[in-house]
Design an enzyme around this catalytic site. Structure first.
Site, PDB file in Angstrom:
ATOM      1  N   ILE A  15      35.851  31.364  61.267  1.00  0.00           N
ATOM      2  CA  ILE A  15      36.393  30.169  61.792  1.00  0.00           C
ATOM      3  C   ILE A  15      35.296  29.274  62.668  1.00  0.00           C
ATOM      4  O   ILE A  15      35.251  28.362  62.836  1.00  0.00           O
ATOM      5  CB  ILE A  15      38.009  30.259  62.514  1.00  0.00           C
ATOM      6  CG1 ILE A  15      38.737  28.877  62.317  1.00  0.00           C
ATOM      7  CG2 ILE A  15      37.693  31.285  63.668  1.00  0.00           C
ATOM      8  CD1 ILE A  15      40.070  29.206  62.653  1.00  0.00           C
ATOM      9  N   ASN A  28      45.597  35.756  73.847  1.00  0.00           N
ATOM     10  CA  ASN A  28      46.690  36.463  74.418  1.00  0.00           C
ATOM     11  C   ASN A  28      47.209  35.744  75.845  1.00  0.00           C
ATOM     12  O   ASN A  28      46.555  34.710  75.859  1.00  0.00           O
ATOM     13  CB  ASN A  28      46.215  37.851  74.887  1.00  0.00           C
ATOM     14  CG  ASN A  28      45.061  37.901  75.856  1.00  0.00           C
ATOM     15  OD1 ASN A  28      45.209  37.288  76.859  1.00  0.00           O
ATOM     16  ND2 ASN A  28      43.804  38.199  75.133  1.00  0.00           N
ATOM     17  N   GLY A  36      38.655  40.390  68.256  1.00  0.00           N
ATOM     18  CA  GLY A  36      39.281  39.655  66.842  1.00  0.00           C
ATOM     19  C   GLY A  36      38.567  38.108  67.088  1.00  0.00           C
ATOM     20  O   GLY A  36      37.441  38.052  67.455  1.00  0.00           O
ATOM     21  N   VAL A  37      39.568  37.462  66.484  1.00  0.00           N
ATOM     22  CA  VAL A  37      39.104  35.910  66.464  1.00  0.00           C
ATOM     23  C   VAL A  37      39.000  35.261  67.908  1.00  0.00           C
ATOM     24  O   VAL A  37      37.819  34.483  67.749  1.00  0.00           O
ATOM     25  CB  VAL A  37      39.944  35.279  65.577  1.00  0.00           C
ATOM     26  CG1 VAL A  37      41.292  35.096  66.361  1.00  0.00           C
ATOM     27  CG2 VAL A  37      39.462  33.733  65.079  1.00  0.00           C
ATOM     28  N   ASP A  38      39.528  35.616  68.593  1.00  0.00           N
ATOM     29  CA  ASP A  38      39.368  35.319  70.012  1.00  0.00           C
ATOM     30  C   ASP A  38      38.047  35.448  70.467  1.00  0.00           C
ATOM     31  O   ASP A  38      37.274  34.672  71.354  1.00  0.00           O
ATOM     32  CB  ASP A  38      40.605  36.093  70.901  1.00  0.00           C
ATOM     33  CG  ASP A  38      40.708  35.457  72.427  1.00  0.00           C
ATOM     34  OD1 ASP A  38      40.106  34.351  72.544  1.00  0.00           O
ATOM     35  OD2 ASP A  38      41.645  36.073  73.052  1.00  0.00           O
ATOM     36  N   SER A 121      48.417  36.548  64.742  1.00  0.00           N
ATOM     37  CA  SER A 121      49.006  37.696  64.858  1.00  0.00           C
ATOM     38  C   SER A 121      48.874  38.766  63.929  1.00  0.00           C
ATOM     39  O   SER A 121      49.387  39.943  64.173  1.00  0.00           O
ATOM     40  CB  SER A 121      50.818  37.381  64.912  1.00  0.00           C
ATOM     41  OG  SER A 121      51.196  36.998  66.312  1.00  0.00           O
ATOM     42  N   THR A 122      48.081  38.643  62.949  1.00  0.00           N
ATOM     43  CA  THR A 122      48.201  39.622  61.792  1.00  0.00           C
ATOM     44  C   THR A 122      46.954  40.520  61.834  1.00  0.00           C
ATOM     45  O   THR A 122      46.853  41.471  60.956  1.00  0.00           O
ATOM     46  CB  THR A 122      47.941  38.976  60.234  1.00  0.00           C
ATOM     47  OG1 THR A 122      46.695  38.210  60.300  1.00  0.00           O
ATOM     48  CG2 THR A 122      49.069  37.827  60.093  1.00  0.00           C
ATOM     49  N   GLY A 123      46.258  40.626  63.129  1.00  0.00           N
ATOM     50  CA  GLY A 123      45.325  41.593  63.285  1.00  0.00           C
ATOM     51  C   GLY A 123      45.782  42.470  64.591  1.00  0.00           C
ATOM     52  O   GLY A 123      46.657  43.460  64.169  1.00  0.00           O
ATOM     53  N   TYR A 125      47.879  42.325  66.600  1.00  0.00           N
ATOM     54  CA  TYR A 125      49.171  42.116  66.911  1.00  0.00           C
ATOM     55  C   TYR A 125      50.094  42.396  65.966  1.00  0.00           C
ATOM     56  O   TYR A 125      51.343  42.650  66.023  1.00  0.00           O
ATOM     57  CB  TYR A 125      49.483  40.663  67.400  1.00  0.00           C
ATOM     58  CG  TYR A 125      49.049  40.283  68.876  1.00  0.00           C
ATOM     59  CD1 TYR A 125      48.508  41.459  69.546  1.00  0.00           C
ATOM     60  CD2 TYR A 125      49.315  38.920  69.511  1.00  0.00           C
ATOM     61  CE1 TYR A 125      48.105  40.992  70.931  1.00  0.00           C
ATOM     62  CE2 TYR A 125      48.834  38.804  70.536  1.00  0.00           C
ATOM     63  CZ  TYR A 125      48.428  40.000  71.625  1.00  0.00           C
ATOM     64  OH  TYR A 125      47.985  39.467  72.786  1.00  0.00           O
TER      65      TYR A 125
HETATM   66  N1  AR6 Z   1      37.084  33.816  61.814  1.00  0.00           N
HETATM   67  C1  AR6 Z   1      38.800  33.691  61.237  1.00  0.00           C
HETATM   68  N2  AR6 Z   1      39.493  34.996  61.252  1.00  0.00           N
HETATM   69  C2  AR6 Z   1      39.021  35.791  62.034  1.00  0.00           C
HETATM   70  C3  AR6 Z   1      37.892  36.136  62.620  1.00  0.00           C
HETATM   71  C4  AR6 Z   1      37.034  34.938  62.502  1.00  0.00           C
HETATM   72  N3  AR6 Z   1      35.816  34.841  63.090  1.00  0.00           N
HETATM   73  N4  AR6 Z   1      37.782  37.292  63.470  1.00  0.00           N
HETATM   74  C5  AR6 Z   1      38.953  37.974  62.915  1.00  0.00           C
HETATM   75  N5  AR6 Z   1      39.733  36.998  62.311  1.00  0.00           N
HETATM   76  P1  AR6 Z   1      43.271  39.143  65.753  1.00  0.00           P
HETATM   77  P2  AR6 Z   1      46.102  38.706  66.665  1.00  0.00           P
HETATM   78  C6  AR6 Z   1      40.938  37.264  61.834  1.00  0.00           C
HETATM   79  O1  AR6 Z   1      43.236  40.505  66.098  1.00  0.00           O
HETATM   80  O2  AR6 Z   1      46.722  39.576  65.600  1.00  0.00           O
HETATM   81  C7  AR6 Z   1      42.702  39.428  70.533  1.00  0.00           C
HETATM   82  O3  AR6 Z   1      41.934  40.546  71.426  1.00  0.00           O
HETATM   83  C8  AR6 Z   1      41.577  38.910  61.422  1.00  0.00           C
HETATM   84  O4  AR6 Z   1      41.125  39.171  60.356  1.00  0.00           O
HETATM   85  O5  AR6 Z   1      42.187  38.344  65.963  1.00  0.00           O
HETATM   86  O6  AR6 Z   1      46.837  37.528  66.758  1.00  0.00           O
HETATM   87  C9  AR6 Z   1      43.506  38.511  71.492  1.00  0.00           C
HETATM   88  O7  AR6 Z   1      42.761  38.477  72.835  1.00  0.00           O
HETATM   89  C10 AR6 Z   1      43.153  38.532  61.479  1.00  0.00           C
HETATM   90  O8  AR6 Z   1      43.452  38.101  59.923  1.00  0.00           O
HETATM   91  O9  AR6 Z   1      44.232  38.409  66.263  1.00  0.00           O
HETATM   92  C11 AR6 Z   1      44.733  39.061  71.437  1.00  0.00           C
HETATM   93  O10 AR6 Z   1      44.768  39.987  72.583  1.00  0.00           O
HETATM   94  C12 AR6 Z   1      43.333  37.222  62.439  1.00  0.00           C
HETATM   95  O11 AR6 Z   1      42.150  36.816  62.479  1.00  0.00           O
HETATM   96  C13 AR6 Z   1      44.793  39.844  70.239  1.00  0.00           C
HETATM   97  O12 AR6 Z   1      43.730  40.106  69.695  1.00  0.00           O
HETATM   98  C14 AR6 Z   1      44.089  37.691  63.656  1.00  0.00           C
HETATM   99  O13 AR6 Z   1      43.523  38.781  64.143  1.00  0.00           O
HETATM  100  C15 AR6 Z   1      45.588  38.643  69.311  1.00  0.00           C
HETATM  101  O14 AR6 Z   1      45.922  39.616  68.001  1.00  0.00           O
END
Ligand code: AR6
Length: 174
Positions: A15, A28, A36-38, A121-123, A125
């Site tokens: 993204i 968060n 993750g994406v954050d 939320s699907t990573g 969380y």
């Molecule tokens: N581009 C697009 N999607 C992505 C990318 C990217 N570069 N990287 C990961 N994803 P998550 P959550 C997808 O864990 O579950 C963080 O530490 C990933 O494959 O990023 O909402 C925050 O600070 C998955 O499908 O977010 C919070 O503490 C999706 O993004 C916590 O994680 C969400 O995965 C939030 O958890």
């Protein structure tokens, strides 16, 4: 319904590379960054993003906050906080739906024409992917049916498997 589907794209990829007007961050409640994406968004945007987030001070689950995109191709980042999934009895579905709704509302209020969402939320969380996909698509379609802005919505899936889930669901309801 068909009209609204023309305003929706599904892409597989990172993204942080998308040249849309706003990307959504799955943050968060502290807005201090994370994995993750954050983590990817903060790395690509540069340290000014963290400064802007610290100034905002945090964001409750289910709400959204706007910053600029700094070094990202996207002009804005909309930070939203998805629920941690713990079985489904803690209003997770309502809170996840609210993430999409509040992000779209903030986009419309700021005249943002194009927005991209990750699978919130699907990573880390742990939200079940199919249920999360169903919520994301139904909320986006409900919004687009009632509003002209944003003009287009992209679901940006990091995994091909997730992109297929979104494509399949959109085809089912077309
Ligand atoms: N581009 C697009 N999607 C992505 C990318 C990217 N570069 N990287 C990961 N994803 P998550 P959550 C997808 O864990 O579950 C963080 O530490 C990933 O494959 O990023 O909402 C925050 O600070 C998955 O499908 O977010 C919070 O503490 C999706 O993004 C916590 O994680 C969400 O995965 C939030 O958890």
């Amino acid at each position: 319904m068909e009209n609204q589907q023309k305003r929706i794209n599904v892409v597989r990829g990172d993204i942080t590379r998308l040249a849309v007007q706003a990307i959504v961050n799955a943050a968060n409640t502290t807005l201090r960054g994370g994995g993750g994406v954050d983590g990817a968004i903060h790395r690509a945007a540069g340290p000014q993003l963290l400064e802007a987030c610290l100034e905002i001070g945090g964001c409750p689950t289910g709400e959204a906050r706007l910053t600029r995109g700094y070094h990202l191709p996207a002009e804005y980042v909309i930070h939203t906080v998805g629920p941690v999934y713990s079985g489904g009895r803690r209003r997770e579905a309502e809170l996840l739906r609210s993430c999409y709704h509040e992000s779209l509302k903030l986009a419309a209020q700021n005249a943002i024409a194009s927005i991209a969402f990750p699978c919130i939320s699907t990573g880390a969380y742990g939200y079940p992917k199919e249920e999360a996909c169903e919520i994301a698509i139904s909320e986006v379609i409900a919004w687009l049916t009632a509003h002209h802005s944003p003009r287009t919505v992209t679901f940006c899936c990091f995994a091909e498997e997730d992109a297929e889930l979104y494509r399949r669901r959109l085809a089912e309801i077309a």
